[in-house]
Design a protein around this motif. Structure first.
Motif, PDB file in Angstrom:
ATOM      1  N   ILE A 179      42.161  20.116  54.427  1.00 31.86           N
ATOM      2  CA  ILE A 179      42.208  21.461  54.088  1.00 31.86           C
ATOM      3  C   ILE A 179      41.727  21.872  52.832  1.00 31.86           C
ATOM      4  O   ILE A 179      40.967  22.721  52.782  1.00 31.86           O
ATOM      5  N   ILE A 180      41.959  20.869  52.020  1.00 35.14           N
ATOM      6  CA  ILE A 180      41.181  21.102  50.587  1.00 35.14           C
ATOM      7  C   ILE A 180      39.596  21.372  50.852  1.00 35.14           C
ATOM      8  O   ILE A 180      38.963  22.014  50.265  1.00 35.14           O
ATOM      9  N   PHE A 181      39.084  20.158  51.393  1.00 35.92           N
ATOM     10  CA  PHE A 181      37.527  20.069  51.715  1.00 35.92           C
ATOM     11  C   PHE A 181      36.898  21.322  52.400  1.00 35.92           C
ATOM     12  O   PHE A 181      36.254  22.025  51.936  1.00 35.92           O
ATOM     13  N   GLN A 182      37.688  21.946  53.428  1.00 42.75           N
ATOM     14  CA  GLN A 182      37.206  22.913  54.203  1.00 42.75           C
ATOM     15  C   GLN A 182      37.279  24.201  53.304  1.00 42.75           C
ATOM     16  O   GLN A 182      36.412  25.065  53.421  1.00 42.75           O
ATOM     17  N   VAL A 183      38.294  24.402  52.498  1.00 46.27           N
ATOM     18  CA  VAL A 183      38.506  25.635  51.750  1.00 46.27           C
ATOM     19  C   VAL A 183      37.171  25.471  50.866  1.00 46.27           C
ATOM     20  O   VAL A 183      36.561  26.449  50.521  1.00 46.27           O
ATOM     21  N   PHE A 184      37.241  24.312  50.046  1.00 44.14           N
ATOM     22  CA  PHE A 184      35.838  24.306  48.968  1.00 44.14           C
ATOM     23  C   PHE A 184      34.822  24.478  49.508  1.00 44.14           C
ATOM     24  O   PHE A 184      33.996  25.057  48.973  1.00 44.14           O
ATOM     25  N   LYS A 185      34.434  24.067  50.712  1.00 48.29           N
ATOM     26  CA  LYS A 185      33.163  24.109  51.586  1.00 48.29           C
ATOM     27  C   LYS A 185      32.718  25.612  51.702  1.00 48.29           C
ATOM     28  O   LYS A 185      31.617  26.052  51.616  1.00 48.29           O
ATOM     29  N   GLU A 186      33.826  26.157  52.201  1.00 48.95           N
ATOM     30  CA  GLU A 186      33.576  27.798  52.637  1.00 48.95           C
ATOM     31  C   GLU A 186      33.452  28.588  51.415  1.00 48.95           C
ATOM     32  O   GLU A 186      32.552  29.595  51.431  1.00 48.95           O
ATOM     33  N   LEU A 229      28.093  29.845  46.311  1.00 52.09           N
ATOM     34  CA  LEU A 229      27.196  29.320  45.586  1.00 52.09           C
ATOM     35  C   LEU A 229      25.866  28.925  46.340  1.00 52.09           C
ATOM     36  O   LEU A 229      25.544  27.887  46.573  1.00 52.09           O
ATOM     37  N   LEU A 230      25.434  30.336  46.944  1.00 50.61           N
ATOM     38  CA  LEU A 230      24.462  30.113  47.753  1.00 50.61           C
ATOM     39  C   LEU A 230      23.123  29.470  47.269  1.00 50.61           C
ATOM     40  O   LEU A 230      22.521  29.755  46.100  1.00 50.61           O
ATOM     41  N   GLY A 231      22.591  28.524  47.910  1.00 49.74           N
ATOM     42  CA  GLY A 231      21.444  27.788  47.447  1.00 49.74           C
ATOM     43  C   GLY A 231      22.171  26.219  46.746  1.00 49.74           C
ATOM     44  O   GLY A 231      21.238  25.285  46.288  1.00 49.74           O
ATOM     45  N   TRP A 232      23.333  26.424  46.279  1.00 44.96           N
ATOM     46  CA  TRP A 232      23.775  25.233  45.421  1.00 44.96           C
ATOM     47  C   TRP A 232      24.897  24.565  46.303  1.00 44.96           C
ATOM     48  O   TRP A 232      25.776  24.041  45.590  1.00 44.96           O
ATOM     49  N   GLN A 233      25.039  24.884  47.635  1.00 44.21           N
ATOM     50  CA  GLN A 233      26.280  24.235  48.204  1.00 44.21           C
ATOM     51  C   GLN A 233      26.286  22.920  48.060  1.00 44.21           C
ATOM     52  O   GLN A 233      27.402  22.305  47.936  1.00 44.21           O
ATOM     53  N   ARG A 234      25.121  22.319  48.350  1.00 42.93           N
ATOM     54  CA  ARG A 234      25.388  20.615  48.677  1.00 42.93           C
ATOM     55  C   ARG A 234      25.418  20.110  47.212  1.00 42.93           C
ATOM     56  O   ARG A 234      26.020  19.123  47.359  1.00 42.93           O
ATOM     57  N   VAL A 235      25.058  20.929  46.272  1.00 39.86           N
ATOM     58  CA  VAL A 235      25.141  20.278  44.989  1.00 39.86           C
ATOM     59  C   VAL A 235      26.669  20.217  44.396  1.00 39.86           C
ATOM     60  O   VAL A 235      27.244  19.312  44.095  1.00 39.86           O
TER      61      VAL A 235
END
Length: 354
Positions: free
Chosen positions: A288-295, A301-307
């Motif tokens: 749950i926490i990971f999915q919220v953080f990912k979205e 953070l367009l362009g910095w998501q993977r960072v």
């Protein structure tokens, strides 16, 4: 009795919230469907990596096998698979599916995906589960890479061009909501099955392997058979999750979707560790926490998501090595810890099941 009633009430409230969520948040139905699948990812990885202590990076193989097996079955029941993939997933108008064909394809495809994933786990497990520690982890990492390369060069399944699952007919309605409930049922079923499994002698056996495999063998446990069985159970649910994910994503790329080690393969490990591996609720909380953080990072953070996701991994490893559930057990041992005085067989079984 009172604790049991409170727990049941809590489960019913969570179930009601899950059923109502697509109507309360219609703009996020796809993301919520993905969340249910992420819960399955984390739970099934934790069966191997948390409860049994075998850190696997190869569970993504079963996800990809289930994804392709389901989609190919959906198509193969009604059309020639080679022609379908040559047309790039039904680009031609002849590859259409009415609602009966679509539902029939899913009804057959999802079990086929689960069965083939389980068979793959049985075969691979008999070969690699004799390894331990870092050797097993590295071997499973190689299995995921190899599976992606095989699919990438296999023309019958679309090769590097990928495969498009059957287009859903208009009669199906809201496709995201349709698969949301599929994913929800799968996640709840996976949770309940594993909850029951951990309260049995099999659950004790896989914990014994985690704690000291040599001692477990000396006590008469057939450790290899137990490890293979655990991997088969994990693969079964991942095979179904793969079938749902492929249809939800609407496109199956052999490397970036089906056998996506850098994303799905790593994320399932991360989610279990974040919530607290070796626990029942830890993988759920972590997902749950990971999915919220990912979205949120994908949105703001367009362009910095993977960072941002990379920083999350570092933060988890450094500050939450035991996960959220481990942190709570340290802070509130009376509520989340294991009570020494409650070590009767009945109490231990209830503790493990809860």
């Amino acid at each position: 009795m009172r604790n049991g009633a409170a727990r049941l009430t809590g489960y019913l409230v969570l179930l009601a919230a899950g059923l109502a969520a697509p109507f309360l948040f219609p703009a996020y139905q796809s993301q919520m469907a993905e969340l249910w699948l992420f819960i399955v990812f984390a739970l099934t990885w934790d069966l191997i990596g948390g409860q049994m202590g075998y850190n696997s990076f190869g569970n993504v193989v079963f996800l990809g096998v289930g994804m392709y097996a389901c989609a190919l079955t959906q198509v193969g029941l009604f059309y020639d698979v080679s022609l379908y993939n040559q047309a790039r997933g039904g680009g031609a108008t002849i590859f259409t599916f009415d609602w009966q064909q679509y539902l029939e394809g899913l009804a057959v495809g999802l079990p086929v995906g689960a069965a083939l994933a389980a068979l793959t786990a049985a075969f691979l497990g008999s070969l690699v589960l004799g390894m331990r520690g870092q050797y097993f982890a590295i071997c499973t990492l190689g299995l995921g890479i190899a599976a992606g390369e095989i699919a990438n060069g296999w023309d019958w399944i679309g090769a590097g061009s990928g495969m498009v699952p059957p287009n859903a007919p208009d009669a199906i309605g809201n496709l995201a909501r349709f698969y949301y409930y599929f994913a929800m049922v799968l996640a709840v079923l996976t949770f309940l099955v594993l909850r029951r499994l951990y309260a049995t002698h099999f659950g004790l056996a896989i914990n014994a392997i985690r704690d000291d495999e040599d001692k477990a063998e000396s006590m008469g446990l057939r450790t290899t058979r137990i490890k293979v069985t655990a991997w088969i159970i994990s693969a079964f649910f991942l095979g179904i999750a793969g079938g749902i994910m492929g249809n939800l994503k609407r496109f199956i790329d052999p490397v970036d979707t089906a056998f996506a080690g850098p994303t799905f393969g790593v994320w399932m490990v991360l989610m279990a560790i974040l919530g607290g591996k070796g626990t029942l609720w830890g993988p759920v909380i972590g997902a749950i926490i990971f999915q919220v953080f990912k979205e949120v990072s994908w949105t703001y953070l367009l362009g910095w998501q993977r960072v941002a996701l990379g920083l999350l991994i570092v933060l988890i490893v450094v500050f939450f090595p035991q996960g959220i559930m481990g942190f709570l057990r340290e802070r509130f041992p009376a509520r989340f810890g294991h009570r020494i005085e409650s070590d009767s067989p009945a109490a231990v079984t209830q503790e493990r099941a809860g």
